[in-house]
Design an enzyme around this catalytic site. Structure first.
Site, PDB file in Angstrom:
ATOM      1  N   LYS A  54       4.080   2.691  -1.799  1.00 15.92           N
ATOM      2  CA  LYS A  54       5.748   2.350  -1.214  1.00 15.92           C
ATOM      3  C   LYS A  54       5.752   1.190  -0.972  1.00 15.92           C
ATOM      4  CE  LYS A  54       6.587   7.008  -1.784  1.00 15.92           C
ATOM      5  NZ  LYS A  54       6.902   8.432  -1.036  1.00 15.92           N
ATOM      6  N   GLN A  98       7.607  11.034   4.694  1.00 16.38           N
ATOM      7  CA  GLN A  98       6.689  11.418   4.054  1.00 16.38           C
ATOM      8  C   GLN A  98       6.427  12.679   4.262  1.00 16.38           C
ATOM      9  OE1 GLN A  98       5.355   9.435   1.285  1.00 16.38           O
ATOM     10  NE2 GLN A  98       4.500  11.470   0.186  1.00 16.38           N
ATOM     11  N   ASP A 121      15.401   9.663  -0.259  1.00 15.01           N
ATOM     12  CA  ASP A 121      14.873  10.558  -1.327  1.00 15.01           C
ATOM     13  C   ASP A 121      15.847  11.481  -1.685  1.00 15.01           C
ATOM     14  OD1 ASP A 121      11.962  10.536  -1.388  1.00 15.01           O
ATOM     15  OD2 ASP A 121      11.529  11.187   0.425  1.00 15.01           O
TER      16      ASP A 121
END
Ligand code: NDP
Length: 298
Positions: A54, A98, A121
Site C-alpha cells: 500500500k 490493517q 476501507d
C-alpha cells in the site's frame, strides 16, 4: 467456449494512472496532497507485506503515506489513541487499520473510532449501513468489492435483472459485494458454509462472485455457460517446483471454468491488483472531501 480472461492487472494500472493524474491536478489546483495513514498492530508477515504494498502504491501515485506500527501487545487505548490522532491530522485523508488485529483487541471498537470522512476501507458501520440502505450512498465503497464491480463492468456485465450468486458473506468481501450487486438491480443469492446444493445454486448464476478461501472448490460443471466469473479467493497450495514452495490459486478451478464461462478473472492477476487501486482512489476521494465548496457550487 473459451472465456475472455479479465485482466485485473491492466484495469488496475489504468485506474492507478488516472488517480496519479488527479493527485497531481489536485496539488496544483488546491495545494492539497492526498495522504494515507496505515496502522499495523503486531508482526503478522502477510499483513506487513500488504501494508508495504500500500505504501509503495502511494509513493508511485504521489500520495503521501504515514506508517504507524504498534507492538503485538498494544492496548486497546493505545490503538484507539493513535486513530484519534490520525483523525485530527489534516495531512491524513484516509486511515487504514490493517486487519486482522491481535485477538485481544476489539476490532469493531477500533473501526468505529475512524472518522467517517477518513474511512477509506469503507468498513465503518456508517459506511456499511449506508451501503445497505436504499437511496443512500456511502462516502467510501469497500475496496475489494468495488474492484469486483469494476471488473464486472469491464467484462460487459448487464446487472439489471441478472441472477448473481455471491459465495461468502464476510464483512469485507461477500456481504458488501452482494449489496453492490443489489444496488445495480441484480437478483442476488448469497451463499455460505451452510448453503445446500451449492453446485445447483451456482449453475443459475449469470454473474458468479466467489469469496470463500477454498482452493478450486468451484468446478467447471457448476458454471452456467457464458457466465461472468469473478474469483476473489486467494489460496496457497503447495508446489515444490515453485520458488516459494507454493503457488496461489483461486476458489474456482480456472482451467475447467474457462471452458464454460463467458469471462473469468485469473488468480493471481484478477481481483488482487484491484484492491490497492481502489484504496488509492478512495484516498483521493478522502482528500477531495476536504476541498471547501466554492460559491459556484451553491
Ligand atoms: P472469510 O473467511 O471471512 O469468509 C469466507 C466465507 O466463505 C464465509 O462467509 C463462509 O461461510 C464461506 N464459506 C466457507 N466455506 C464455504 C463452503 N464450503 N461453501 C460455501 N461458502 C463457504 O474470508 P474473506 O471474505 O475475508 O476472504 C475470502 C477469500 O477472498 C479468501 O481467499 C481471501 O484470501 C480472499 N481475499 C482476497 C482479497 C483480494 O484483494 N484479492 C481481499 C480479501 C480477501 P460462513 O459465513 O458460514 O462461515
Amino acid at each position: 467456449m473459451t472465456a475472455t480472461i479479465i485482466d485485473g492487472a491492466a484495469v488496475a494500472a489504468r485506474i492507478r494512472a488516472e488517480v496519479a493524474a488527479q493527485v497531481a491536478a489536485m496539488q496544483s489546483a488546491h495545494g492539497i496532497r492526498p495522504g494515507l495513514a496505515t496502522v499495523l498492530v503486531g508482526d503478522d508477515a502477510p499483513s506487513q507485506s500488504y501494508v508495504r504494498m500500500k505504501h509503495k502504491a502511494c509513493e508511485e501515485l504521489g500520495i503521501a503515506s504515514f506508517r504507524h506500527e504498534l507492538p503485538a501487545d498494544a492496548t486497546q487505548a493505545q490503538v484507539e489513541g493513535l486513530v484519534a490522532e490520525l483523525n485530527a491530522d489534516p495531512r491524513v485523508h484516509g486511515i487504514l487499520v490493517q486487519l486482522p488485529m491481535p485477538k485481544h483487541l476489539n476490532e469493531e471498537a477500533v473501526l468505529n473510532k475512524i472518522s467517517i470522512e477518513k474511512d477509506v476501507d469503507g468498513f465503518g458501520p456508517v459506511n456499511i449501513g449506508r451501503l445497505a440502505m436504499k437511496g443512500r450512498d456511502p462516502l467510501f465503497i469497500p475496496c475489494t468489492p468495488h474492484g469486483v464491480i469494476v471488473l464486472l463492468e469491464e467484462a460487459g456485465a448487464v446487472f439489471e435483472g441478472a441472477n448473481a450468486v455471491v459465495l461468502g458473506r464476510s464483512n469485507i468481501v461477500g456481504m458488501p459485494a452482494a449489496l453492490l450487486l443489489i444496488e445495480r438491480n441484480a437478483t442476488v443469492t448469497v451463499c455460505h458454509s451452510r448453503t445446500r446444493n451449492l453446485p445447483e445454486v451456482c449453475s443459475q448464476a449469470d454473474i458468479l462472485v466467489s469469496a470463500v478461501g477454498r482452493a478450486e472448490m468451484v468446478r467447471g460443471s457448476w458454471i452456467k455457460p457464458g457466465a461472468i466469473v469473478i474469483d476473489v479467493g486467494t489460496n496457497r497450495v503447495d508446489d515444490p517446483g515453485a520458488k516459494r514452495g507454493y503457488r496461489l490459486v483461486g476458489d474456482v478451478a480456472f482451467d475447467e471454468a474457462k471452458e464454460v464461462a463467458g469471462a473469468i478473472t485469473p488468480v493471481p492477476g484478477g481481483v488482487g491488483p484491484m484492491t490497492i487501486a481502489m484504496l488509492m482512489k478512495n484516498t483521493l476521494r478522502g482528500a477531495e472531501l476536504t476541498i471547501p465548496a466554492t460559491s459556484e457550487a451553491h
